[in-house]
Design an enzyme around this catalytic site. Structure first.
Site, short mmCIF file in Angstrom:
data_model
loop_
_atom_site.label_atom_id
_atom_site.label_comp_id
_atom_site.label_asym_id
_atom_site.label_seq_id
_atom_site.Cartn_x
_atom_site.Cartn_y
_atom_site.Cartn_z
N GLY A 16 40.60 41.19 32.20
CA GLY A 16 41.25 40.09 31.48
C GLY A 16 40.31 39.29 30.60
CB ILE A 17 40.31 35.73 29.51
CG1 ILE A 17 40.52 34.99 30.84
CG2 ILE A 17 41.60 35.80 28.73
CD1 ILE A 17 40.97 33.55 30.66
NE ARG A 37 38.75 38.69 44.83
CZ ARG A 37 39.97 38.26 45.16
NH1 ARG A 37 40.22 37.93 46.41
NH2 ARG A 37 40.92 38.19 44.26
CG ASP A 59 35.77 35.86 48.06
OD1 ASP A 59 36.15 34.97 47.26
OD2 ASP A 59 36.38 36.11 49.11
CB ALA A 63 30.42 27.90 50.17
CG ASN A 86 38.02 33.71 33.73
OD1 ASN A 86 39.01 33.31 33.11
ND2 ASN A 86 37.92 34.96 34.19
CE1 TYR A 152 46.96 30.16 38.54
CE2 TYR A 152 48.46 29.14 36.97
CZ TYR A 152 47.33 29.89 37.23
OH TYR A 152 46.56 30.36 36.19
CB ILE A 185 46.52 35.21 28.39
CG1 ILE A 185 46.16 33.73 28.19
CG2 ILE A 185 45.52 36.09 27.63
CD1 ILE A 185 44.87 33.32 28.86
#
Length: 239
Positions: A16-17, A37, A59, A63, A86, A152, A185
């Site tokens: 994708g982007i 990932r 991933d 953290a 992103n 979302y 998109i």
């Protein structure tokens, strides 16, 4: 910013982007660490882009793994100039049908992951004598709520708030922060969303990467902290 010889991190880089951002940066002389990932997709992208693209299987919702990678990769002599947050996921369902796992995955990837990585990169950017830039990819869903994508929406509204605070916090350290709000998109983001199909009137990935290139190349003392992008005619031309 002159992109030549800069160092960038792009999350969600395998497709994708994210892949388009990586391509645009490499073509302009930037060394890119692409996080995603999917190892296979990252290696395929590296074959296309060459040695300036470094695939990193990661991933971003982990953290501890992020901290280990940043410590092993960067130093006083090798600092990132650009961070493009992103990576993102979307699930669609009425609120009573949205599973706990789907909710937590969206919050962890879309919002927590940005915080986990940004908090590690900001100290390195503060030590950088050159102007740096953090770009957070939100969504038009970070500005407008819509039925069936409440999770979302919540994550992307959070990205906007985080970005707004971060831009005011870091502007005097020579670090730009821009939050980007794209509309639809033509990527695989909608593949698992019932009732939404890609069509030619959606924006192209190159539309977004070209805009991000413009943002990065603005003069050092010029900042666009928010930008919204939409297709002029969002309707499927075959409908």
């Amino acid at each position: 910013m002159n992109l030549d010889s800069k160092i960038a991190i792009v999350t969600g880089a395998s497709s994708g982007i994210g892949a388009e951002f990586s391509k645009m940066l490499v073509e302009n002389g930037t060394e890119v660490y692409g996080l995603a990932r999917s190892t296979d997709k990252l290696k395929k992208l590296q074959k296309s882009l060459g040695d300036k693209f470094h695939p990193v299987t990661m991933d971003i919702s982990n953290a501890e793994d992020l901290e280990g990678w940043v410590d092993d990769t960067f130093s006083r002599n090798h600092r990132p100039d650009i961070l493009i947050n992103n990576a993102g996921v979307m699930y669609s369902a009425n609120v009573e049908d949205l599973t706990m796992n789907e909710w937590h995955t969206m919050i962890n990837v879309n919002l927590n992951g940005i915080f986990y990585l940004t908090r590690l990169i900001v100290p390195l950017m503060k030590e950088n004598e050159q102007t740096c830039h953090i770009i957070n990819i939100a969504s038009i869903a970070g500005l407008l709520g819509n039925p069936t994508i409440s999770g979302y929406n919540a994550s992307k509204f959070g990205v906007r708030g985080f970005s707004e605070a971060l831009f005011k916090e870091l502007r005097y350290d020579g670090i730009k922060v821009t939050c980007v709000f794209p509309g639809s998109i033509n990527t695989d983001l909608f593949d698992k969303i019932d009732g939404i199909e890609n069509h030619p009137n959606m924006m192209k990935t190159t539309d977004i990467s070209g805009t991000v290139k413009f943002l990065l190349e603005t003069d050092d003392n010029f900042l666009i902290n928010e930008i919204t992008m939409r297709p002029l005619n969002p309707k499927d031309p075959t409908s």
